[in-house]
Scaffold this motif. Sequence first.
Motif, PDB file in Angstrom:
ATOM      1  N   SER A 102       0.843  -1.209   0.000  1.00 48.02           N
ATOM      2  CA  SER A 102       0.000   0.000   0.000  1.00 48.02           C
ATOM      3  C   SER A 102       0.868   1.245   0.000  1.00 48.02           C
ATOM      4  N   SER A 103       2.067   1.120   0.552  1.00 48.30           N
ATOM      5  CA  SER A 103       3.005   2.240   0.598  1.00 48.30           C
ATOM      6  C   SER A 103       3.642   2.496  -0.772  1.00 48.30           C
ATOM      7  N   CYS A 104       4.105   1.421  -1.439  1.00 48.89           N
ATOM      8  CA  CYS A 104       4.874   1.627  -2.686  1.00 48.89           C
ATOM      9  C   CYS A 104       4.032   1.509  -3.958  1.00 48.89           C
ATOM     10  N   GLU A 105       2.832   0.920  -3.866  1.00 51.51           N
ATOM     11  CA  GLU A 105       1.860   0.828  -4.971  1.00 51.51           C
ATOM     12  C   GLU A 105       2.461   0.275  -6.279  1.00 51.51           C
ATOM     13  N   PRO A 106       2.864  -1.006  -6.269  1.00 51.95           N
ATOM     14  CA  PRO A 106       3.422  -1.590  -7.499  1.00 51.95           C
ATOM     15  C   PRO A 106       2.345  -1.851  -8.546  1.00 51.95           C
ATOM     16  N   SER A 107       2.739  -1.796  -9.820  1.00 50.29           N
ATOM     17  CA  SER A 107       1.819  -2.126 -10.915  1.00 50.29           C
ATOM     18  C   SER A 107       1.873  -3.610 -11.244  1.00 50.29           C
ATOM     19  N   VAL A 108       3.060  -4.225 -11.039  1.00 46.89           N
ATOM     20  CA  VAL A 108       3.268  -5.636 -11.386  1.00 46.89           C
ATOM     21  C   VAL A 108       3.806  -6.370 -10.165  1.00 46.89           C
ATOM     22  N   LEU A 109       3.286  -7.587  -9.948  1.00 47.11           N
ATOM     23  CA  LEU A 109       3.804  -8.446  -8.887  1.00 47.11           C
ATOM     24  C   LEU A 109       4.313  -9.738  -9.521  1.00 47.11           C
ATOM     25  N   ALA A 110       5.626  -9.942  -9.451  1.00 50.30           N
ATOM     26  CA  ALA A 110       6.223 -11.198  -9.919  1.00 50.30           C
ATOM     27  C   ALA A 110       6.393 -12.091  -8.698  1.00 50.30           C
ATOM     28  N   PHE A 111       6.021 -13.377  -8.810  1.00 51.28           N
ATOM     29  CA  PHE A 111       6.035 -14.248  -7.637  1.00 51.28           C
ATOM     30  C   PHE A 111       6.403 -15.680  -8.026  1.00 51.28           C
ATOM     31  N   ASP A 166      18.268   8.312 -10.267  1.00 54.14           N
ATOM     32  CA  ASP A 166      17.021   7.541 -10.347  1.00 54.14           C
ATOM     33  C   ASP A 166      17.000   6.436  -9.299  1.00 54.14           C
ATOM     34  N   THR A 167      15.812   6.162  -8.781  1.00 60.84           N
ATOM     35  CA  THR A 167      15.648   5.088  -7.795  1.00 60.84           C
ATOM     36  C   THR A 167      15.700   3.732  -8.498  1.00 60.84           C
ATOM     37  N   ALA A 168      16.586   2.863  -8.015  1.00 57.25           N
ATOM     38  CA  ALA A 168      16.700   1.507  -8.558  1.00 57.25           C
ATOM     39  C   ALA A 168      15.836   0.537  -7.754  1.00 57.25           C
ATOM     40  N   LEU A 169      15.891   0.671  -6.434  1.00 57.46           N
ATOM     41  CA  LEU A 169      15.230  -0.273  -5.524  1.00 57.46           C
ATOM     42  C   LEU A 169      14.551   0.481  -4.385  1.00 57.46           C
ATOM     43  N   ILE A 170      13.481  -0.097  -3.889  1.00 56.88           N
ATOM     44  CA  ILE A 170      12.931   0.341  -2.597  1.00 56.88           C
ATOM     45  C   ILE A 170      12.970  -0.887  -1.689  1.00 56.88           C
ATOM     46  N   LYS A 181       8.979   1.471   6.513  1.00 53.34           N
ATOM     47  CA  LYS A 181       9.977   2.405   5.988  1.00 53.34           C
ATOM     48  C   LYS A 181      10.636   1.776   4.766  1.00 53.34           C
ATOM     49  N   GLY A 182      10.481   2.433   3.615  1.00 54.29           N
ATOM     50  CA  GLY A 182      11.085   1.936   2.385  1.00 54.29           C
ATOM     51  C   GLY A 182      12.331   2.729   2.055  1.00 54.29           C
ATOM     52  N   VAL A 183      13.480   2.079   2.078  1.00 57.29           N
ATOM     53  CA  VAL A 183      14.752   2.734   1.777  1.00 57.29           C
ATOM     54  C   VAL A 183      14.883   2.885   0.262  1.00 57.29           C
ATOM     55  N   GLU A 184      14.958   4.136  -0.199  1.00 57.54           N
ATOM     56  CA  GLU A 184      15.133   4.396  -1.641  1.00 57.54           C
ATOM     57  C   GLU A 184      16.616   4.347  -1.994  1.00 57.54           C
ATOM     58  N   SER A 396      27.008   6.279  -1.247  1.00 61.28           N
ATOM     59  CA  SER A 396      26.183   5.089  -1.040  1.00 61.28           C
ATOM     60  C   SER A 396      25.026   5.348  -0.073  1.00 61.28           C
ATOM     61  N   VAL A 397      24.967   6.546   0.502  1.00 61.84           N
ATOM     62  CA  VAL A 397      23.869   6.862   1.426  1.00 61.84           C
ATOM     63  C   VAL A 397      22.566   7.033   0.647  1.00 61.84           C
ATOM     64  N   MET A 398      21.505   6.426   1.154  1.00 65.59           N
ATOM     65  CA  MET A 398      20.197   6.397   0.478  1.00 65.59           C
ATOM     66  C   MET A 398      19.688   7.793   0.112  1.00 65.59           C
ATOM     67  N   LYS A 399      18.714   7.822  -0.820  1.00 66.35           N
ATOM     68  CA  LYS A 399      18.018   9.075  -1.144  1.00 66.35           C
ATOM     69  C   LYS A 399      17.150   9.503   0.026  1.00 66.35           C
ATOM     70  N   GLY A 400      16.593   8.516   0.747  1.00 69.76           N
ATOM     71  CA  GLY A 400      15.686   8.796   1.860  1.00 69.76           C
ATOM     72  C   GLY A 400      14.688   7.667   1.988  1.00 69.76           C
ATOM     73  N   TYR A 401      13.772   7.795   2.928  1.00 73.53           N
ATOM     74  CA  TYR A 401      12.687   6.824   3.062  1.00 73.53           C
ATOM     75  C   TYR A 401      11.558   7.223   2.115  1.00 73.53           C
ATOM     76  N   TYR A 402      11.049   6.266   1.361  1.00 66.49           N
ATOM     77  CA  TYR A 402      10.067   6.529   0.323  1.00 66.49           C
ATOM     78  C   TYR A 402       8.807   7.200   0.895  1.00 66.49           C
TER      79      TYR A 402
END
Length: 557
Positions: A102-111, A166-170, A181-184, A396-402
């Motif tokens: 609900s926080s990051c709202e993905p469009s695709v879920l690979a599982f 650009d954000t690669a990962l959360i 807390k999502g680390v960007e 290497s320090v994160m952009k912030g919490y998403y």
Amino acid sequence: MKENVLSMLEKNTKLYGERIALGKRNKYGWKELTYKGLSLLSMQFASYLITDLQMQKGEKLAILSESMPEIGACLFASVISGMVTVPLDNKLTIYELKSILSSCEPSVLAFSQANLEKALELKKQIPSIKHLIVMDEPIHATEEIPSLYTLPSGRECKWRHRSLRDTALIIYTSGTTGAPKGVETSFGNMITQVYEMSKLMPEIMPHECVNLLSILPMNHLFELTVGFSTFLNRGSSIYYPQSLKPKDVLADMREKKIDFMITVPAFLKLLKSTIESDIKSWSDEEKLLFEKSYAAAEYITDYSIRRQLFRSILSKFGGNFYGFISGGAPLDAGVGEFFERIGIKIFQGYGLSETSPVISMDRGDDRKLMSVGPVLGSYDAKLDPETGELLVKGPSVMKGYYKNPEKTAEVLEPDGWLHTGDIAEFDEDGRLYITGRIKNMIVLSGGKKVFPEEVEAVLELHPDFAEICVFGATRKSGAKDGTEEIMTVIVPTDKIQEKYPVKEDLEKYIGQEVKNLSIKLAPYKRPVNIVVRKEPLPRTSTRKVKRNIVKEETLAM
């Protein structure tokens, strides 16, 4: 950005095409992807995301799976198609996953197929999830839910440009309460880490194209940046075991001639116990020879001689095994010493998700077992003069919490200094030592400060204590009402639980042993309350004890 992240895939496909890149044991044997196969599967999935699903730059791809080769294809496809990857811990409950998604709202879920029910339920509950895709072979694939292996092949797709910012990962951090807390993590963060670790590798694992066994979950940055990206960049073959039982892991190591491993201290402790159990079954003559060799090894600096002395033990690792990188928690000195003496090197690292993650790594021939080594060259580091907290600054320090500027501001200063939350010291050679955690600190009535980690380090010396957790418990009455006292929870070994089946006898024995060991501590650091627990302590997926949960459960008793 294709000259950086994606050039690794392109370069390695040309250099190592038919060499195994990623493999996992399953019930049928080993499922393996060559470097060429990984590239083709990545391009196939990226083409599907861009052409069929019309994914736009910046949309999110979430991954819910145990470690497997196909995660690599999902990560590269996400980069190629311009998406942001959100790797999830597949051991989380629907409730916990719903909070993150609900926080990051993905469009695709690979599982993976093992997570089919969770994926279907999450699609119902999370409106942003428009598409599901199965990562493994297509047992459950349908028109509505395709598999990576049933997607159209042979199509070209153009890489979407990504900048360093650009954000690669959360990455959603473990052990959080309340809002997740999502680390960007940006591409610049990741590239810096791969570059820095690649520079250090000659002092850690001098050979390229090695066979690596990975037991860490791929939703953790330590695995993604070091165990995955750095080792792939060196042409390594990375294998994932089906089981984490030491005997099964050792069998995989022998079969695949594993050279190196990235792990956590809890697994090393378990592995040491397994080897020691085997030694107990040896003849008296063999045991005596081991004891003499082990004592002599303390004075032998040549690892090749040590390895000759303990070749019968090292054969259980497959004969090629060289060493471990250990991270995620403090390493028990006795465990580290054991492996070093039998000829297996231990390289201890330290970091946080917020630093992508490695801050320091001990390496070279003059390693110190209690140190996490010098800080990486790309960082500035300093200690807070009042609290002793380690602060770091660098690319290497994160952009912030998403989407969470308030939480970001709590740890990241406007000028770029990140508060690690860890108490640290440097020695005269610039090596870093982590001595405690600010949030775990216990403040006693006289103002004295105690870090649970230092009490645990002493109690862990007892062979009958399987697990230990120390924390502060607030007094509710008397003259010291409202002040904290030191409480320790001890899980005895199975052997001791069998020896003392009566609860009172077990508690009396453990209590006395804690008091005996506590003599090594200053009087104010000695535990006041001792609780004996028979069930294992709750842990995160990287085997860290969930201290807050242990405290809640203990105080609720």
